[in-house]
Design a protein around this motif. Structure first.
Motif, PDB file in Angstrom:
ATOM      1  N   ALA A  15      24.118 107.460  68.854  1.00  0.00           N
ATOM      2  CA  ALA A  15      24.459 106.032  68.820  1.00  0.00           C
ATOM      3  C   ALA A  15      24.622 105.482  70.232  1.00  0.00           C
ATOM      4  CB  ALA A  15      25.748 105.823  68.020  1.00  0.00           C
ATOM      5  N   LYS A  16      25.303 106.220  71.087  1.00  0.00           N
ATOM      6  CA  LYS A  16      25.500 105.776  72.472  1.00  0.00           C
ATOM      7  C   LYS A  16      24.174 105.715  73.218  1.00  0.00           C
ATOM      8  CE  LYS A  16      30.299 107.252  73.134  1.00  0.00           C
ATOM      9  NZ  LYS A  16      30.771 105.895  73.454  1.00  0.00           N
ATOM     10  N   GLY A  17      23.296 106.671  72.925  1.00  0.00           N
ATOM     11  CA  GLY A  17      21.985 106.692  73.583  1.00  0.00           C
ATOM     12  C   GLY A  17      21.133 105.495  73.198  1.00  0.00           C
ATOM     13  N   ILE A  18      21.123 105.162  71.912  1.00  0.00           N
ATOM     14  CA  ILE A  18      20.346 103.995  71.451  1.00  0.00           C
ATOM     15  C   ILE A  18      20.892 102.719  72.077  1.00  0.00           C
ATOM     16  CG2 ILE A  18      19.743 102.583  69.444  1.00  0.00           C
ATOM     17  CD1 ILE A  18      19.838 105.193  67.791  1.00  0.00           C
ATOM     18  N   ALA A  19      22.224 102.575  72.062  1.00  0.00           N
ATOM     19  CA  ALA A  19      22.858 101.382  72.629  1.00  0.00           C
ATOM     20  C   ALA A  19      22.558 101.264  74.123  1.00  0.00           C
ATOM     21  CB  ALA A  19      24.359 101.409  72.381  1.00  0.00           C
ATOM     22  N   ALA A  20      22.578 102.393  74.823  1.00  0.00           N
ATOM     23  CA  ALA A  20      22.298 102.375  76.265  1.00  0.00           C
ATOM     24  C   ALA A  20      20.835 102.022  76.527  1.00  0.00           C
ATOM     25  CB  ALA A  20      22.634 103.729  76.876  1.00  0.00           C
ATOM     26  N   GLN A  21      19.937 102.526  75.673  1.00  0.00           N
ATOM     27  CA  GLN A  21      18.511 102.271  75.854  1.00  0.00           C
ATOM     28  C   GLN A  21      18.162 100.800  75.699  1.00  0.00           C
ATOM     29  OE1 GLN A  21      16.025 104.174  76.793  1.00  0.00           O
ATOM     30  NE2 GLN A  21      14.290 102.852  76.276  1.00  0.00           N
ATOM     31  N   PHE A  22      18.740 100.145  74.671  1.00  0.00           N
ATOM     32  CA  PHE A  22      18.377  98.760  74.376  1.00  0.00           C
ATOM     33  C   PHE A  22      19.358  97.741  74.955  1.00  0.00           C
ATOM     34  CE2 PHE A  22      16.109 101.204  71.176  1.00  0.00           C
ATOM     35  CZ  PHE A  22      14.855 100.639  71.257  1.00  0.00           C
ATOM     36  N   GLY A  23      20.492  98.191  75.448  1.00  0.00           N
ATOM     37  CA  GLY A  23      21.413  97.289  76.129  1.00  0.00           C
ATOM     38  C   GLY A  23      22.461  96.653  75.232  1.00  0.00           C
ATOM     39  N   LYS A  24      23.217  95.739  75.820  1.00  0.00           N
ATOM     40  CA  LYS A  24      24.389  95.156  75.177  1.00  0.00           C
ATOM     41  C   LYS A  24      24.069  94.332  73.930  1.00  0.00           C
ATOM     42  CE  LYS A  24      24.393  91.025  78.143  1.00  0.00           C
ATOM     43  NZ  LYS A  24      23.987  90.105  77.080  1.00  0.00           N
ATOM     44  N   ASP A  25      22.813  93.934  73.740  1.00  0.00           N
ATOM     45  CA  ASP A  25      22.451  93.116  72.582  1.00  0.00           C
ATOM     46  C   ASP A  25      22.017  93.956  71.384  1.00  0.00           C
ATOM     47  OD1 ASP A  25      22.986  90.677  73.819  1.00  0.00           O
ATOM     48  OD2 ASP A  25      20.992  90.584  74.717  1.00  0.00           O
ATOM     49  N   CYS A  26      22.131  95.271  71.507  1.00  0.00           N
ATOM     50  CA  CYS A  26      21.765  96.153  70.399  1.00  0.00           C
ATOM     51  C   CYS A  26      23.014  96.831  69.842  1.00  0.00           C
ATOM     52  CB  CYS A  26      20.755  97.209  70.849  1.00  0.00           C
ATOM     53  SG  CYS A  26      20.225  98.296  69.502  1.00  0.00           S
ATOM     54  N   GLU A  27      23.359  96.461  68.618  1.00  0.00           N
ATOM     55  CA  GLU A  27      24.499  97.074  67.937  1.00  0.00           C
ATOM     56  C   GLU A  27      24.027  98.322  67.192  1.00  0.00           C
ATOM     57  OE1 GLU A  27      27.700  95.001  65.208  1.00  0.00           O
ATOM     58  OE2 GLU A  27      25.968  95.622  63.989  1.00  0.00           O
ATOM     59  N   VAL A  28      24.809  99.388  67.289  1.00  0.00           N
ATOM     60  CA  VAL A  28      24.522 100.617  66.549  1.00  0.00           C
ATOM     61  C   VAL A  28      25.758 100.939  65.711  1.00  0.00           C
ATOM     62  CG1 VAL A  28      23.772 103.015  66.684  1.00  0.00           C
ATOM     63  CG2 VAL A  28      23.106 101.409  68.488  1.00  0.00           C
ATOM     64  N   VAL A  29      25.546 101.114  64.402  1.00  0.00           N
ATOM     65  CA  VAL A  29      26.659 101.292  63.475  1.00  0.00           C
ATOM     66  C   VAL A  29      26.470 102.575  62.674  1.00  0.00           C
ATOM     67  CG1 VAL A  29      28.039 100.198  61.662  1.00  0.00           C
ATOM     68  CG2 VAL A  29      26.671  98.780  63.199  1.00  0.00           C
ATOM     69  N   LEU A  30      27.546 103.334  62.527  1.00  0.00           N
ATOM     70  CA  LEU A  30      27.537 104.514  61.668  1.00  0.00           C
ATOM     71  C   LEU A  30      28.484 104.270  60.505  1.00  0.00           C
ATOM     72  CD1 LEU A  30      26.616 107.446  61.178  1.00  0.00           C
ATOM     73  CD2 LEU A  30      28.627 108.188  62.483  1.00  0.00           C
ATOM     74  N   HIS A  31      27.939 104.331  59.276  1.00  0.00           N
ATOM     75  CA  HIS A  31      28.735 104.174  58.058  1.00  0.00           C
ATOM     76  C   HIS A  31      28.974 105.542  57.422  1.00  0.00           C
ATOM     77  CE1 HIS A  31      28.315  99.766  57.761  1.00  0.00           C
ATOM     78  NE2 HIS A  31      27.078  99.936  58.186  1.00  0.00           N
ATOM     79  N   ASP A  32      30.177 105.767  56.942  1.00  0.00           N
ATOM     80  CA  ASP A  32      30.515 106.982  56.192  1.00  0.00           C
ATOM     81  C   ASP A  32      30.794 106.575  54.754  1.00  0.00           C
ATOM     82  OD1 ASP A  32      31.500 109.280  55.075  1.00  0.00           O
ATOM     83  OD2 ASP A  32      32.916 109.724  56.682  1.00  0.00           O
ATOM     84  N   TYR A  33      29.883 106.930  53.835  1.00  0.00           N
ATOM     85  CA  TYR A  33      30.019 106.505  52.446  1.00  0.00           C
ATOM     86  C   TYR A  33      30.974 107.383  51.630  1.00  0.00           C
ATOM     87  CZ  TYR A  33      26.144 103.325  53.330  1.00  0.00           C
ATOM     88  OH  TYR A  33      25.340 102.326  53.834  1.00  0.00           O
ATOM     89  N   THR A  34      31.569 108.392  52.279  1.00  0.00           N
ATOM     90  CA  THR A  34      32.627 109.138  51.588  1.00  0.00           C
ATOM     91  C   THR A  34      33.952 108.395  51.699  1.00  0.00           C
ATOM     92  OG1 THR A  34      33.251 110.489  53.519  1.00  0.00           O
ATOM     93  CG2 THR A  34      31.446 111.304  52.117  1.00  0.00           C
ATOM     94  N   GLN A  35      33.981 107.358  52.532  1.00  0.00           N
ATOM     95  CA  GLN A  35      35.159 106.506  52.664  1.00  0.00           C
ATOM     96  C   GLN A  35      35.081 105.372  51.645  1.00  0.00           C
ATOM     97  OE1 GLN A  35      37.484 107.419  55.035  1.00  0.00           O
ATOM     98  NE2 GLN A  35      36.086 109.119  55.492  1.00  0.00           N
ATOM     99  N   SER A  36      36.189 104.656  51.472  1.00  0.00           N
ATOM    100  CA  SER A  36      36.185 103.463  50.627  1.00  0.00           C
ATOM    101  C   SER A  36      35.170 102.475  51.185  1.00  0.00           C
ATOM    102  CB  SER A  36      37.578 102.830  50.603  1.00  0.00           C
ATOM    103  OG  SER A  36      37.526 101.522  50.065  1.00  0.00           O
ATOM    104  N   TYR A  37      34.445 101.754  50.289  1.00  0.00           N
ATOM    105  CA  TYR A  37      33.422 100.830  50.773  1.00  0.00           C
ATOM    106  C   TYR A  37      34.014  99.672  51.562  1.00  0.00           C
ATOM    107  CZ  TYR A  37      28.636  99.358  51.040  1.00  0.00           C
ATOM    108  OH  TYR A  37      27.383  99.072  51.544  1.00  0.00           O
ATOM    109  N   GLU A  38      35.321  99.483  51.459  1.00  0.00           N
ATOM    110  CA  GLU A  38      35.972  98.436  52.245  1.00  0.00           C
ATOM    111  C   GLU A  38      36.092  98.823  53.715  1.00  0.00           C
ATOM    112  OE1 GLU A  38      39.063  99.066  49.654  1.00  0.00           O
ATOM    113  OE2 GLU A  38      38.899  97.176  48.563  1.00  0.00           O
ATOM    114  N   SER A  39      35.856 100.103  54.029  1.00  0.00           N
ATOM    115  CA  SER A  39      36.030 100.557  55.415  1.00  0.00           C
ATOM    116  C   SER A  39      35.087 101.709  55.729  1.00  0.00           C
ATOM    117  CB  SER A  39      37.480 100.979  55.661  1.00  0.00           C
ATOM    118  OG  SER A  39      37.896 101.928  54.693  1.00  0.00           O
ATOM    119  N   THR A  40      33.774 101.453  55.592  1.00  0.00           N
ATOM    120  CA  THR A  40      32.787 102.521  55.806  1.00  0.00           C
ATOM    121  C   THR A  40      32.437 102.736  57.284  1.00  0.00           C
ATOM    122  OG1 THR A  40      30.920 100.995  55.551  1.00  0.00           O
ATOM    123  CG2 THR A  40      31.748 102.087  53.550  1.00  0.00           C
ATOM    124  N   ILE A  41      32.676 101.730  58.133  1.00  0.00           N
ATOM    125  CA  ILE A  41      32.269 101.854  59.542  1.00  0.00           C
ATOM    126  C   ILE A  41      33.212 102.809  60.282  1.00  0.00           C
ATOM    127  CG2 ILE A  41      31.951 100.650  61.737  1.00  0.00           C
ATOM    128  CD1 ILE A  41      31.111  98.186  60.219  1.00  0.00           C
TER     129      ILE A  41
END
Length: 211
Positions: A15-41
Motif C-alpha cells: 500500500a505504501k509503495g503504490i501511494a508513493a509511486q502515484f503520489g498524494k492524489d492516490c488513495e490506497v485502502v485495505l479492507h478487512d471483511y472479518t471485521q464489522s462492515y461498519e469498520s472494515t478499513i
C-alpha cells in the motif's frame, strides 16, 4: 491466505509503495471483511482523497461480493466520484482465503480531477476499461444503506406510497442482491422505509427467492 493479519506487514508495504509511486492524489485502502462492515478499513494511505480513515466502513461493491451477487468482483480502472465531486479512477482487488471466500480488499482511488480539466492533452491517461461503476464511497455505513435504499426505489420506478406488494418484493430483492442486509440492523431501517413489519419483510424476502 487465511487472514489479513498474517500478511499485514506485506500488505502495508504494498500500500505504501503504490501511494508513493502515484503520489498524494492516490488513495490506497485495505479492507478487512472479518471485521464489522461498519469498520472494515484497517489501513489507508492518502485518506484525504475521499475523507476516510481507519475504522470507517466499506462500500456497496464490497457488500455485493460478500453477498455473492458477483462471483469475482475485481474491478480495474473504473470511474467513480466522491461526495465533494472529485473524479476518481479506481481499482478494487478482493483478497481471498484458501477456500475462495473474500476476506478483504485492496483498493486504489486516484484523483484525476485536475487531469480532467486538461482532458484534451491527457486523453490517453483518462481512458477506462470498464466505464462508469456506481460505487458509494462514505465513512458512514448508515449513508451507504440510505443510498442503497434510494437505488431500490429508482429500480422499482415508483415511490413507496404507490408500490404494490409485488413492487415491494422487487425492491427488497434488489436490496438483498446488493448485500444491504449484511449491514447491522438494516432490516429495521428497510422495513420502516417500506412501511412494512419485520415479519412481512422476511416473508417478502422469502417470496423474492422465487422471482
Amino acid at each position: 491466505m487465511k487472514t489479513l493479519t498474517e500478511e499485514m506487514s506485506t500488505l502495508t508495504r504494498i500500500a505504501k509503495g503504490i501511494a508513493a509511486q502515484f503520489g498524494k492524489d492516490c488513495e490506497v485502502v485495505l479492507h478487512d471483511y472479518t471485521q464489522s462492515y461498519e469498520s472494515t478499513i484497517v489501513l489507508i494511505e492518502n485518506g484525504h482523497v475521499t475523507g476516510r480513515k481507519v475504522g470507517d466502513c466499506g462500500t456497496n461493491l464490497g457488500l455485493e461480493v460478500l453477498r455473492g451477487t458477483v462471483s469475482d468482483g475485481d474491478q480495474y480502472r473504473y470511474i467513480t466520484q466522491t461526495k465533494d465531486g472529485k473524479i476518481l479512477r479506481s481499482t478494487s482487488i478482493y483478497l481471498r482465503d484458501e477456500e475462495g471466500k473474500a476476506i478483504g480488499a485492496l483498493c486504489m482511488n486516484w484523483d484525476l480531477t485536475e487531469f480532467y480539466a486538461c482532458n484534451s492533452a491527457l486523453k490517453d491517461i483518462l481512458e477506462t476499461e470498464t466505464g462508469a461503476v456506481e460505487e458509494v464511497i462514505t465513512n458512514d455505513v448508515s449513508e451507504l444503506l440510505d443510498a442503497l435504499i434510494q437505488d431500490s426505489v429508482r429500480y422499482v420506478g415508483k415511490p413507496v406510497i404507490s408500490m404494490t406488494k409485488e413492487d415491494k418484493i422487487k425492491g427488497l430483492k434488489y436490496l438483498d442482491d446488493k448485500g444491504a442486509f449484511l449491514i447491522k440492523k438494516a432490516g429495521d431501517k428497510i422495513s420502516k422505509f417500506y412501511d412494512i413489519s419485520k415479519y412481512t419483510l422476511y416473508n417478502y424476502l422469502e417470496q423474492s427467492t422465487e422471482l
